[in-house]
Motif scaffolding. Structure first.
Motif, PDB file in Angstrom:
ATOM      1  N   SER A 186     -10.307  51.099 103.488  1.00  0.00           N
ATOM      2  CA  SER A 186     -10.836  49.785 103.121  1.00  0.00           C
ATOM      3  C   SER A 186     -11.440  49.726 101.725  1.00  0.00           C
ATOM      4  CB  SER A 186     -11.888  49.345 104.141  1.00  0.00           C
ATOM      5  OG  SER A 186     -11.299  49.199 105.423  1.00  0.00           O
ATOM      6  N   ALA A 187     -11.992  50.831 101.242  1.00  0.00           N
ATOM      7  CA  ALA A 187     -12.592  50.825  99.901  1.00  0.00           C
ATOM      8  C   ALA A 187     -11.555  50.503  98.831  1.00  0.00           C
ATOM      9  CB  ALA A 187     -13.248  52.172  99.612  1.00  0.00           C
ATOM     10  N   ILE A 188     -10.279  50.701  99.158  1.00  0.00           N
ATOM     11  CA  ILE A 188      -9.189  50.308  98.252  1.00  0.00           C
ATOM     12  C   ILE A 188      -8.486  49.067  98.769  1.00  0.00           C
ATOM     13  CG2 ILE A 188      -6.934  50.963  97.307  1.00  0.00           C
ATOM     14  CD1 ILE A 188      -7.937  53.852  97.171  1.00  0.00           C
ATOM     15  N   THR A 189      -8.042  49.091 100.023  1.00  0.00           N
ATOM     16  CA  THR A 189      -7.192  48.001 100.525  1.00  0.00           C
ATOM     17  C   THR A 189      -7.934  46.675 100.657  1.00  0.00           C
ATOM     18  OG1 THR A 189      -7.612  48.579 102.856  1.00  0.00           O
ATOM     19  CG2 THR A 189      -5.721  49.631 101.768  1.00  0.00           C
ATOM     20  N   LYS A 190      -9.242  46.721 100.880  1.00  0.00           N
ATOM     21  CA  LYS A 190     -10.021  45.493 101.024  1.00  0.00           C
ATOM     22  C   LYS A 190     -10.794  45.138  99.753  1.00  0.00           C
ATOM     23  CE  LYS A 190      -8.813  45.263 105.374  1.00  0.00           C
ATOM     24  NZ  LYS A 190      -7.742  44.330 105.793  1.00  0.00           N
ATOM     25  N   ALA A 191     -10.596  45.923  98.699  1.00  0.00           N
ATOM     26  CA  ALA A 191     -11.289  45.660  97.438  1.00  0.00           C
ATOM     27  C   ALA A 191     -10.782  44.371  96.801  1.00  0.00           C
ATOM     28  CB  ALA A 191     -11.087  46.831  96.476  1.00  0.00           C
ATOM     29  N   LYS A 192     -11.630  43.752  95.995  1.00  0.00           N
ATOM     30  CA  LYS A 192     -11.230  42.533  95.292  1.00  0.00           C
ATOM     31  C   LYS A 192     -10.014  42.804  94.426  1.00  0.00           C
ATOM     32  CE  LYS A 192     -13.061  38.900  92.278  1.00  0.00           C
ATOM     33  NZ  LYS A 192     -14.262  38.417  91.538  1.00  0.00           N
ATOM     34  N   ASP A 193     -10.002  43.964  93.784  1.00  0.00           N
ATOM     35  CA  ASP A 193      -8.862  44.394  92.972  1.00  0.00           C
ATOM     36  C   ASP A 193      -8.525  45.828  93.386  1.00  0.00           C
ATOM     37  OD1 ASP A 193      -7.071  45.310  91.019  1.00  0.00           O
ATOM     38  OD2 ASP A 193      -7.950  44.010  89.477  1.00  0.00           O
ATOM     39  N   PRO A 194      -7.557  46.017  94.296  1.00  0.00           N
ATOM     40  CA  PRO A 194      -7.223  47.360  94.774  1.00  0.00           C
ATOM     41  C   PRO A 194      -6.853  48.333  93.663  1.00  0.00           C
ATOM     42  CG  PRO A 194      -6.234  45.712  96.197  1.00  0.00           C
ATOM     43  CD  PRO A 194      -6.787  44.973  95.009  1.00  0.00           C
ATOM     44  N   ALA A 195      -6.177  47.846  92.631  1.00  0.00           N
ATOM     45  CA  ALA A 195      -5.764  48.733  91.534  1.00  0.00           C
ATOM     46  C   ALA A 195      -6.974  49.289  90.794  1.00  0.00           C
ATOM     47  CB  ALA A 195      -4.845  47.980  90.569  1.00  0.00           C
ATOM     48  N   VAL A 196      -7.955  48.442  90.544  1.00  0.00           N
ATOM     49  CA  VAL A 196      -9.174  48.886  89.862  1.00  0.00           C
ATOM     50  C   VAL A 196      -9.923  49.880  90.735  1.00  0.00           C
ATOM     51  CG1 VAL A 196     -11.450  48.142  89.047  1.00  0.00           C
ATOM     52  CG2 VAL A 196      -9.411  46.813  88.455  1.00  0.00           C
ATOM     53  N   ALA A 197     -10.012  49.585  92.038  1.00  0.00           N
ATOM     54  CA  ALA A 197     -10.720  50.484  92.956  1.00  0.00           C
ATOM     55  C   ALA A 197     -10.036  51.846  93.028  1.00  0.00           C
ATOM     56  CB  ALA A 197     -10.788  49.853  94.339  1.00  0.00           C
ATOM     57  N   ALA A 198      -8.719  51.844  93.162  1.00  0.00           N
ATOM     58  CA  ALA A 198      -7.978  53.106  93.248  1.00  0.00           C
ATOM     59  C   ALA A 198      -8.119  53.911  91.962  1.00  0.00           C
ATOM     60  CB  ALA A 198      -6.505  52.831  93.535  1.00  0.00           C
ATOM     61  N   HIS A 199      -8.096  53.235  90.832  1.00  0.00           N
ATOM     62  CA  HIS A 199      -8.246  53.914  89.550  1.00  0.00           C
ATOM     63  C   HIS A 199      -9.623  54.582  89.444  1.00  0.00           C
ATOM     64  CE1 HIS A 199      -7.512  54.761  85.318  1.00  0.00           C
ATOM     65  NE2 HIS A 199      -8.698  54.230  85.026  1.00  0.00           N
ATOM     66  N   ALA A 200     -10.635  53.891  89.946  1.00  0.00           N
ATOM     67  CA  ALA A 200     -11.994  54.456  89.905  1.00  0.00           C
ATOM     68  C   ALA A 200     -12.079  55.725  90.746  1.00  0.00           C
ATOM     69  CB  ALA A 200     -12.998  53.423  90.405  1.00  0.00           C
ATOM     70  N   LYS A 202      -9.547  57.733  91.465  1.00  0.00           N
ATOM     71  CA  LYS A 202      -8.742  58.766  90.808  1.00  0.00           C
ATOM     72  C   LYS A 202      -9.487  59.376  89.624  1.00  0.00           C
ATOM     73  CE  LYS A 202      -4.721  60.903  90.581  1.00  0.00           C
ATOM     74  NZ  LYS A 202      -4.206  61.704  91.711  1.00  0.00           N
ATOM     75  N   GLN A 203     -10.121  58.537  88.833  1.00  0.00           N
ATOM     76  CA  GLN A 203     -10.850  59.039  87.680  1.00  0.00           C
ATOM     77  C   GLN A 203     -12.046  59.888  88.101  1.00  0.00           C
ATOM     78  OE1 GLN A 203      -9.897  58.859  84.359  1.00  0.00           O
ATOM     79  NE2 GLN A 203      -8.045  58.202  85.436  1.00  0.00           N
ATOM     80  N   THR A 204     -12.688  59.509  89.193  1.00  0.00           N
ATOM     81  CA  THR A 204     -13.812  60.303  89.698  1.00  0.00           C
ATOM     82  C   THR A 204     -13.339  61.682  90.131  1.00  0.00           C
ATOM     83  OG1 THR A 204     -14.952  58.305  90.443  1.00  0.00           O
ATOM     84  CG2 THR A 204     -15.676  60.386  91.406  1.00  0.00           C
ATOM     85  N   VAL A 205     -12.186  61.734  90.786  1.00  0.00           N
ATOM     86  CA  VAL A 205     -11.629  63.017  91.207  1.00  0.00           C
ATOM     87  C   VAL A 205     -11.264  63.862  89.992  1.00  0.00           C
ATOM     88  CG1 VAL A 205      -9.647  64.112  92.320  1.00  0.00           C
ATOM     89  CG2 VAL A 205     -10.802  62.200  93.447  1.00  0.00           C
ATOM     90  N   ILE A 206     -10.635  63.239  89.014  1.00  0.00           N
ATOM     91  CA  ILE A 206     -10.249  63.976  87.803  1.00  0.00           C
ATOM     92  C   ILE A 206     -11.483  64.543  87.101  1.00  0.00           C
ATOM     93  CG2 ILE A 206      -9.293  63.737  85.481  1.00  0.00           C
ATOM     94  CD1 ILE A 206      -7.313  61.698  86.683  1.00  0.00           C
ATOM     95  N   LYS A 207     -12.492  63.716  86.957  1.00  0.00           N
ATOM     96  CA  LYS A 207     -13.717  64.161  86.272  1.00  0.00           C
ATOM     97  C   LYS A 207     -14.455  65.234  87.068  1.00  0.00           C
ATOM     98  CE  LYS A 207     -14.323  59.817  83.812  1.00  0.00           C
ATOM     99  NZ  LYS A 207     -15.115  58.558  83.704  1.00  0.00           N
TER     100      LYS A 207
END
Length: 212
Positions: A186-200, A202-207
């Motif tokens: 839900s943190a991605i699929t129910k987000a206002k902008d799923p692409a922005v949520a997923a990117h956040a 992914k970037q957290t994992v990378i960092k």
């Protein structure tokens, strides 16, 4: 750490549309239990067809009749199928055998399993283990409760996933515990902008320095 997108409480078309928005940010795609219950193996077939290069997880939550359910799931295009850790050991062993035959994998869902049950499953090192907080528990507690490190990582060298209301804040704890897969719904699929949520995510994992 891999990001597994959990698709639940959606139509097949909605699931595909959302996944297309975030495809570049995720690693595995989970066809959730609700999709499988509502639409059957057609949901697995259509999502695999839409994303042929992604690992597809069929969240069947198998408790019995392992050979039939896993054969059906793998034939539909699944790469990983879930079986409950509370299932009879013969069912879990059967699921492992079928997965090996197809050169696929199983994920053992540890939802509501005791320490004794977990210990009995640890010899199955070829499986992925998933620590899972149920939807009902999430709604009661209002947040993800981490428990994976103490139950598994200290005891065995196994691949470990975590699921259950994982938020962007909670992902930091999973990174610290060096888990292998974060299952995010839900943190991605129910987000206002799923692409922005997923990117956040992914970037957290990378960092966090644990991208695999």
């Amino acid at each position: 750490m891999k990001i597994q997108l959990a698709l639940d409480r959606l139509s097949i078309n909605e699931a595909i549309s959302i996944t297309k928005l975030v495809e570049s940010e995720i690693d595995w795609i989970e066809v959730g239990t609700s999709l499988i219950k509502e639409f059957g193996m057609q949901s697995v077939k259509e999502i695999k067809a839409a994303f042929p290069n992604k690992i597809i997880v069929a969240d069947t939550k198998t408790m019995d009749n392992g050979k039939y359910e896993l054969e059906m799931s793998f034939q539909a295009g699944a790469d990983i199928v879930t079986v409950m850790g509370s299932a009879p050991l013969i069912t879990i062993k059967t699921c492992l055998e079928i997965a090996k035959k197809h050169q696929k994998k199983i994920m053992i869902d540890l939802l509501n399993t005791s320490e004794e049950q977990v210990n009995s499953l640890l010899p199955f090192t070829e499986a992925i283990f998933c620590e899972h907080i149920s939807k009902d528990e999430q709604e009661l507690s209002g947040k993800y409760k981490a428990q994976t490190k103490s139950r598994l990582k200290k005891q065995a060298v196994v691949e470990v996933a975590a699921a259950g209301g994982i938020t962007l804040e909670a992902i930091h704890q999973l990174i610290e515990e060096n888990l292998d897969v974060a299952i995010i719904g839900s943190a991605i699929t129910k987000a206002k902008d799923p692409a922005v949520a997923a990117h956040a995510f992914k970037q957290t994992v990378i960092k966090g320095g644990v991208l695999s």
